[in-house]
Design a protein around this motif. Sequence first.
Motif, PDB file in Angstrom:
ATOM      1  N   MET A 259      -6.876  -5.927  11.607  1.00 14.04           N
ATOM      2  CA  MET A 259      -6.493  -4.631  11.046  1.00 14.04           C
ATOM      3  C   MET A 259      -5.947  -4.761   9.628  1.00 14.04           C
ATOM      4  O   MET A 259      -6.290  -3.929   8.761  1.00 14.04           O
ATOM      5  CB  MET A 259      -5.474  -3.934  11.951  1.00 14.04           C
ATOM      6  CG  MET A 259      -5.129  -2.522  11.494  1.00 14.04           C
ATOM      7  SD  MET A 259      -6.591  -1.451  11.332  1.00 14.04           S
ATOM      8  CE  MET A 259      -6.963  -1.156  13.066  1.00 14.04           C
ATOM      9  N   PRO A 260      -5.132  -5.781   9.294  1.00 16.05           N
ATOM     10  CA  PRO A 260      -4.705  -5.912   7.890  1.00 16.05           C
ATOM     11  C   PRO A 260      -5.881  -6.104   6.928  1.00 16.05           C
ATOM     12  O   PRO A 260      -5.843  -5.612   5.791  1.00 16.05           O
ATOM     13  CB  PRO A 260      -3.797  -7.144   7.911  1.00 16.05           C
ATOM     14  CG  PRO A 260      -3.242  -7.169   9.294  1.00 16.05           C
ATOM     15  CD  PRO A 260      -4.375  -6.709  10.166  1.00 16.05           C
ATOM     16  N   GLU A 261      -6.928  -6.794   7.353  1.00 17.32           N
ATOM     17  CA  GLU A 261      -8.103  -6.958   6.492  1.00 17.32           C
ATOM     18  C   GLU A 261      -8.797  -5.622   6.268  1.00 17.32           C
ATOM     19  O   GLU A 261      -9.223  -5.298   5.151  1.00 17.32           O
ATOM     20  CB  GLU A 261      -9.073  -7.967   7.123  1.00 17.32           C
ATOM     21  CG  GLU A 261      -8.569  -9.401   7.090  1.00 17.32           C
ATOM     22  CD  GLU A 261      -9.418 -10.341   7.925  1.00 17.32           C
ATOM     23  OE1 GLU A 261      -9.329 -11.572   7.707  1.00 17.32           O
ATOM     24  OE2 GLU A 261     -10.169  -9.867   8.806  1.00 17.32           O
ATOM     25  N   ILE A 262      -8.906  -4.839   7.325  1.00 18.50           N
ATOM     26  CA  ILE A 262      -9.525  -3.518   7.197  1.00 18.50           C
ATOM     27  C   ILE A 262      -8.683  -2.612   6.308  1.00 18.50           C
ATOM     28  O   ILE A 262      -9.208  -1.877   5.451  1.00 18.50           O
ATOM     29  CB  ILE A 262      -9.721  -2.880   8.586  1.00 18.50           C
ATOM     30  CG1 ILE A 262     -10.749  -3.672   9.400  1.00 18.50           C
ATOM     31  CG2 ILE A 262     -10.132  -1.418   8.463  1.00 18.50           C
ATOM     32  CD1 ILE A 262     -12.138  -3.678   8.814  1.00 18.50           C
ATOM     33  N   GLU A 263      -7.378  -2.663   6.483  1.00 18.84           N
ATOM     34  CA  GLU A 263      -6.499  -1.842   5.657  1.00 18.84           C
ATOM     35  C   GLU A 263      -6.605  -2.238   4.184  1.00 18.84           C
ATOM     36  O   GLU A 263      -6.537  -1.382   3.296  1.00 18.84           O
ATOM     37  CB  GLU A 263      -5.056  -1.963   6.156  1.00 18.84           C
ATOM     38  CG  GLU A 263      -4.837  -1.272   7.507  1.00 18.84           C
ATOM     39  CD  GLU A 263      -3.485  -1.584   8.117  1.00 18.84           C
ATOM     40  OE1 GLU A 263      -2.821  -2.541   7.638  1.00 18.84           O
ATOM     41  OE2 GLU A 263      -3.090  -0.887   9.071  1.00 18.84           O
ATOM     42  N   LYS A 264      -6.787  -3.528   3.930  1.00 17.28           N
ATOM     43  CA  LYS A 264      -6.987  -3.999   2.561  1.00 17.28           C
ATOM     44  C   LYS A 264      -8.263  -3.391   1.973  1.00 17.28           C
ATOM     45  O   LYS A 264      -8.270  -2.861   0.861  1.00 17.28           O
ATOM     46  CB  LYS A 264      -7.060  -5.521   2.548  1.00 17.28           C
ATOM     47  CG  LYS A 264      -7.629  -6.130   1.278  1.00 17.28           C
ATOM     48  CD  LYS A 264      -6.730  -5.946   0.077  1.00 17.28           C
ATOM     49  CE  LYS A 264      -5.523  -6.852   0.164  1.00 17.28           C
ATOM     50  NZ  LYS A 264      -4.700  -6.770  -1.072  1.00 17.28           N
TER      51      LYS A 264
ATOM     52  N   SER B 141     -18.701  -0.661   1.424  1.00 15.34           N
ATOM     53  CA  SER B 141     -17.567   0.188   1.807  1.00 15.34           C
ATOM     54  C   SER B 141     -17.806   1.607   1.314  1.00 15.34           C
ATOM     55  O   SER B 141     -17.971   1.847   0.115  1.00 15.34           O
ATOM     56  CB  SER B 141     -16.266  -0.364   1.230  1.00 15.34           C
ATOM     57  OG  SER B 141     -15.149   0.337   1.735  1.00 15.34           O
TER      58      SER B 141
ATOM     59  N   PHE C 275     -14.132  -0.052  11.464  1.00 14.62           N
ATOM     60  CA  PHE C 275     -13.808   0.742  10.279  1.00 14.62           C
ATOM     61  C   PHE C 275     -14.973   1.704  10.109  1.00 14.62           C
ATOM     62  O   PHE C 275     -15.965   1.417   9.441  1.00 14.62           O
ATOM     63  CB  PHE C 275     -13.654  -0.187   9.074  1.00 14.62           C
ATOM     64  CG  PHE C 275     -13.389   0.529   7.763  1.00 14.62           C
ATOM     65  CD1 PHE C 275     -12.810   1.793   7.728  1.00 14.62           C
ATOM     66  CD2 PHE C 275     -13.706  -0.077   6.567  1.00 14.62           C
ATOM     67  CE1 PHE C 275     -12.564   2.451   6.540  1.00 14.62           C
ATOM     68  CE2 PHE C 275     -13.467   0.566   5.358  1.00 14.62           C
ATOM     69  CZ  PHE C 275     -12.896   1.817   5.337  1.00 14.62           C
TER      70      PHE C 275
ATOM     71  N   GLU D 215      -9.820  -0.714   2.899  1.00 12.32           N
ATOM     72  CA  GLU D 215      -9.652   0.728   2.780  1.00 12.32           C
ATOM     73  C   GLU D 215      -8.855   1.082   1.524  1.00 12.32           C
ATOM     74  O   GLU D 215      -9.224   1.992   0.768  1.00 12.32           O
ATOM     75  CB  GLU D 215      -8.954   1.265   4.031  1.00 12.32           C
ATOM     76  CG  GLU D 215      -8.968   2.758   4.167  1.00 12.32           C
ATOM     77  CD  GLU D 215      -8.470   3.221   5.529  1.00 12.32           C
ATOM     78  OE1 GLU D 215      -8.618   4.413   5.825  1.00 12.32           O
ATOM     79  OE2 GLU D 215      -7.940   2.387   6.288  1.00 12.32           O
ATOM     80  N   THR D 216      -7.776   0.352   1.284  1.00 11.21           N
ATOM     81  CA  THR D 216      -6.929   0.598   0.113  1.00 11.21           C
ATOM     82  C   THR D 216      -7.692   0.336  -1.174  1.00 11.21           C
ATOM     83  O   THR D 216      -7.629   1.132  -2.127  1.00 11.21           O
ATOM     84  CB  THR D 216      -5.674  -0.290   0.175  1.00 11.21           C
ATOM     85  OG1 THR D 216      -4.913   0.032   1.346  1.00 11.21           O
ATOM     86  CG2 THR D 216      -4.805  -0.087  -1.055  1.00 11.21           C
TER      87      THR D 216
ATOM     88  N   GLN E 175     -12.592  10.014   0.137  1.00 12.81           N
ATOM     89  CA  GLN E 175     -11.817   9.188   1.072  1.00 12.81           C
ATOM     90  C   GLN E 175     -12.622   8.000   1.585  1.00 12.81           C
ATOM     91  O   GLN E 175     -13.823   8.148   1.866  1.00 12.81           O
ATOM     92  CB  GLN E 175     -11.373  10.024   2.272  1.00 12.81           C
ATOM     93  CG  GLN E 175     -10.426  11.152   1.946  1.00 12.81           C
ATOM     94  CD  GLN E 175     -10.004  11.902   3.193  1.00 12.81           C
ATOM     95  OE1 GLN E 175     -10.749  11.980   4.170  1.00 12.81           O
ATOM     96  NE2 GLN E 175      -8.814  12.464   3.176  1.00 12.81           N
TER      97      GLN E 175
END
Length: 377
Positions: A41-46, A345, A143, A48-49, A351
């Motif tokens: 999840m931290p990789e996905i959040e990265k 991505s 994601f 996404e950001t 968004q």
Amino acid sequence: MHRIKTTPRNNWQKTVEGLGFGFHTTDVPYWDEAVYYSFTMPEIEKLETVTAELWDMCVQAVQHVIDNNLFEAFKIPAFIVPHIIDSWNNDAPAIYGRFDLWYDGIGEPKLIEFNADTPTSLFEASIVQWFWLKDFDEPKDQFNSLHEKLIDYWKYLKTYLHQDKLYFTCIKDSLEDFTTTAYMQDCAMQGGLETSFIYIEDIGWDNGNRCFVDLDNNPIRNIFKLYPYEWMVNEDFGQNIVADTQNAYWVEPTWKMILSNKAILPILWQLFPYHKNLLPSYFTRSNLKNYVKKPILSREGANITIVENEQVIANTEGEYGEEGYIFQELCKLPDFDGNYPVIGSWIVGQQPAGMGIRESDGLITSNTSRFVPHLIV
């Protein structure tokens, strides 16, 4: 981020064809579910950001190009420039785009390029890999909120369109383009829009009324096209965009011509030098020793040259390059046992919305590269 081998579903071909995915195998396998990539999840959040920040930077870059009249660097014909500026100043909304990113799960994601006008692999990313996940490991997640965001944004777009039906168009001889276009049409219908499909070769021009028409000579006032603007503006069709008295509403809008052109990469580097998610990019080779030479207008990895230590280590043929090239610092794709993934991505309606992975046997992602699914652990 890990690449994991697995067993394909029994009779998976029939399963994906049931979803409407008819180009899973051409001369080479395109859809590959014998492997998948897992992310934390931290990789996905990265990812996404970074996607959200890149989009914000791109919006600023469009304004910069318009304010400083930099269209010549993009080799955009002068006749279409006023239409581009009007579409931007009138806030003509864009529905989607795909950032191609370098990422290995460790370092900062890096922008390779932005597919802003006619991005493909949307259906695979939104639908095909989602149903693979449901069969493979139901509780897991991806994601991937593409489908929901597309429907919601079509609902939002409805208020911008003329009070008329929305046409969807692509060329006749591409199953991939037709599938993507039909999927977008389906999302628009689910968003409550009245739609119709017409092949781009069948779109007519009414000389008397100065407008585009369908096969029944009805005016076309709203249109989603999966056809590159850089092709259109070199045809009579493109000249008619400006002459159209109906002011047809185009999705994507013409201002996306700026972002779909690789000349945007040096512009981004000028505006945001040394940004952690950008690669140094220039209109000349500059002082780069290891670099990728790319036509400002090209598709599917054509006419790419990769140079390392003054030696060409990879290149592709094609028919692009007449308009010029940009030079981007070499950042070799991560190597997973001889497989080289690119993260696609997606942005939908401003968004981050999901991702798809294209995997190659070499350093250049082309039309023979495989689409592989992913999941979050």
